[in-house]
Write a protein that holds these residues in place. Structure first.
Motif, PDB file in Angstrom:
ATOM      1  N   SER A   1      -8.838   2.296   6.750  1.00 35.06           N
ATOM      2  CA  SER A   1      -9.193   3.332   7.733  1.00 35.06           C
ATOM      3  C   SER A   1      -9.319   4.669   7.031  1.00 35.06           C
ATOM      4  N   ILE A   2     -10.243   5.488   7.507  1.00 36.79           N
ATOM      5  CA  ILE A   2     -10.369   6.833   6.917  1.00 36.79           C
ATOM      6  C   ILE A   2      -9.441   7.802   7.639  1.00 36.79           C
ATOM      7  N   PHE A   3      -8.688   7.305   8.622  1.00 39.47           N
ATOM      8  CA  PHE A   3      -7.911   8.219   9.451  1.00 39.47           C
ATOM      9  C   PHE A   3      -6.480   8.422   8.952  1.00 39.47           C
ATOM     10  N   LEU A   4      -6.119   7.768   7.842  1.00 38.09           N
ATOM     11  CA  LEU A   4      -4.746   7.926   7.335  1.00 38.09           C
ATOM     12  C   LEU A   4      -4.699   8.939   6.199  1.00 38.09           C
TER      13      LEU A   4
ATOM     14  N   ASN B   1       0.845  -1.207   0.000  1.00 44.01           N
ATOM     15  CA  ASN B   1       0.000   0.000   0.000  1.00 44.01           C
ATOM     16  C   ASN B   1       0.874   1.249   0.000  1.00 44.01           C
ATOM     17  N   LYS B   2       1.039   1.811  -1.161  1.00 50.07           N
ATOM     18  CA  LYS B   2       2.028   2.882  -1.332  1.00 50.07           C
ATOM     19  C   LYS B   2       1.667   4.152  -0.561  1.00 50.07           C
ATOM     20  N   ASP B   3       0.386   4.293  -0.180  1.00 54.77           N
ATOM     21  CA  ASP B   3      -0.010   5.519   0.519  1.00 54.77           C
ATOM     22  C   ASP B   3       0.354   5.482   2.001  1.00 54.77           C
ATOM     23  N   ILE B   4       0.753   4.313   2.478  1.00 53.93           N
ATOM     24  CA  ILE B   4       1.028   4.199   3.923  1.00 53.93           C
ATOM     25  C   ILE B   4       2.513   4.368   4.180  1.00 53.93           C
ATOM     26  N   THR B   5       2.832   5.260   5.123  1.00 48.00           N
ATOM     27  CA  THR B   5       4.231   5.454   5.482  1.00 48.00           C
ATOM     28  C   THR B   5       4.526   4.632   6.717  1.00 48.00           C
TER      29      THR B   5
ATOM     30  N   ILE C   1       9.212  -4.392  16.312  1.00 47.20           N
ATOM     31  CA  ILE C   1       8.572  -3.080  16.552  1.00 47.20           C
ATOM     32  C   ILE C   1       8.396  -2.375  15.209  1.00 47.20           C
ATOM     33  N   GLN C   2       7.149  -2.153  14.824  1.00 47.70           N
ATOM     34  CA  GLN C   2       6.838  -1.518  13.546  1.00 47.70           C
ATOM     35  C   GLN C   2       6.023  -0.257  13.815  1.00 47.70           C
ATOM     36  N   GLY C   3       6.162   0.736  12.957  1.00 50.66           N
ATOM     37  CA  GLY C   3       5.435   1.993  13.176  1.00 50.66           C
ATOM     38  C   GLY C   3       4.724   2.459  11.921  1.00 50.66           C
ATOM     39  N   ILE C   4       3.430   2.740  12.057  1.00 50.65           N
ATOM     40  CA  ILE C   4       2.664   3.343  10.954  1.00 50.65           C
ATOM     41  C   ILE C   4       2.602   4.832  11.259  1.00 50.65           C
ATOM     42  N   MET C   5       3.215   5.643  10.411  1.00 55.74           N
ATOM     43  CA  MET C   5       3.293   7.072  10.680  1.00 55.74           C
ATOM     44  C   MET C   5       1.959   7.741  10.344  1.00 55.74           C
TER      45      MET C   5
END
Ligand SMILES: Cc1ncc(COP(=O)(O)O)c(C=O)c1O
Length: 376
Positions: A373-376, A298-302, A310-314
């Motif tokens: 999610s609509i929050f990204l 998913n290219k839109d997700i940083t 430990i992974q982080g979705i910015m």
């Protein structure tokens, strides 16, 4: 409502401070996981939830330590446990503290004197910052994992130079370039101290950490190994030389002035260390790769470039990060938002911890919920 008593007025003053936090989206509240799928705890290998570390029917030990280690809280059991830990991490000695926080506060508050210099990574854990603040030594920070900036700071430092890093960073999950850092410290006559909190149990051929994996035991002056994460218990050990152990027994105030761990904790720690070599590290790292591949589609997700559990979705905003966390919890995935000021403004994220007990289906479900999610 008219406030009359001094206590009421003071509560009113505190409430105003809390209201300020609510306004900036930084108010902390305590939450329950309510049986949602665990993508948040530090129980990376599932030791805490396994029940394997429960000690039943042990009635020969006192329920509490009855005093500090220097008074009545010491025992053969405590010392045997420390020797076992030292040997496991290829070190001469170890000293157990009641928590990782207390280990770091104790160590860094006493190890350097006025005129000496601490040089720490800008993302270093709060417990290390608090320890350094209690010391009279100077403090310099270098840019996260930046060897050139570390070298610059080494040249500015006075007195004894002490470089402090985490082998795996607790919020970003990335690794310190330990081999290069050890070389740089050697070249500049600096000590290197490594907090292995998020590497203990997960790296090294038997889970003894990244310092052992890279064979840097002789280059690194001391390590901090916490028991509250992959080990699934409570407490921490500082490993290093016998001289360091004796020095801490004499100077680390968070060791001296507190009741020691209850004796059965040492039995549990010994048991956990016996189990560590067979911990499901391979399965865990395979699941981490699976998550990374699934999210990268998913290219839109940083997301943060981390190879650790430990992974982080910015997300980049306190309110949006909280909203995304709530959305994931409503969908049955327990994750926590990491907000500023814990991380810099603009770097707010969802911290995801992958565990050896998670399944590919659970990861698919989590990624699906993030993507939709609509929050990204
Ligand atoms: C890097 C690091 N060091 C130390 C600690 C403190 O350990 P404990 O939870 O045992 O107090 C933590 C825990 O959050 C950590 O992430």
């Amino acid at each position: 409502m008219k406030l009359t008593s001094t206590n009421e007025l003071f509560d009113h003053y505190l409430q105003q401070k809390l209201d300020d936090k609510t306004a900036t989206g930084t108010l902390r509240t305590l939450v329950h996981s309510n049986n949602a799928i665990d993508f948040s705890s530090n129980d990376y290998l599932g030791f805490a939830q396994s029940g394997l570390l429960t000690i039943d029917g042990e009635h020969s030990l006192t329920s509490g330590a009855t005093g500090s280690r220097s008074i009545t809280g010491n025992s053969l059991l405590a010392e045997e446990t420390e020797q076992l830990i030292a040997t496991f991490h290829n070190r001469e000695a170890a000293l157990i503290f009641n928590t990782g926080y207390m280990a770091n506060v104790g160590l860094f508050s006493c190890i350097a004197a006025k005129g000496d210099t601490f040089i720490s990574d800008e993302f270093i854990h709060a417990s290390i910052i608090d320890g350094m603040r209690l010391s009279y030594a100077n403090r310099l920070r270098f840019k996260h994992n930046d060897l050139a900036d570390l070298e610059k700071k080494l040249q500015l430092a006075t007195g004894k130079k002490i470089v402090i890093v985490e082998s795996i960073y607790s919020m970003d999950g990335d690794a310190a370039p330990l081999i290069e850092m050890a070389e740089l410290c050697k070249k500049n006559n600096a000590l290197l101290i490594v907090d292995e909190a998020h590497a203990t149990g997960l790296y090294g051929d038997k889970g003894n950490g990244l310092v052992c994996q890279y064979r840097l035991e002789n280059e690194v002056y001391a390590c901090i190994h916490t028991f509250g994460k992959a080990i699934g218990l409570h407490g921490a050990a500082i490993t290093g030389s016998k001289v360091l152990r004796n020095f801490l027994i004499n100077h680390a105030r968070s060791f001296i002035y507190t009741t020691a761990l209850p004796p059965h904790n040492y039995l549990q720690i010994q048991l956990a260390y016996q189990l560590l070599p067979s911990g499901k590290r391979k399965a865990l790292h395979a699941l981490v790769d699976y998550f990374r591949e699934a999210i990268a589609v998913n290219k839109d997700i940083t997301f943060i470039d981390s190879h650790s559990p430990i992974q982080g979705i910015m997300v980049g905003d306190n309110f949006a990060t909280k909203a995304l966390a709530n959305h994931l919890i409503e969908n049955g995935f327990f994750v926590r938002p990491i907000l500023s000021p814990t991380v810099p403004v603009g770097k707010e994220r969802i911290r995801i911890c992958i565990h050896s007990f998670n399944t590919k289906e659970q990861i698919d479900g989590l990624v699906y919920s993030i993507v939709n999610s609509i929050f990204l």
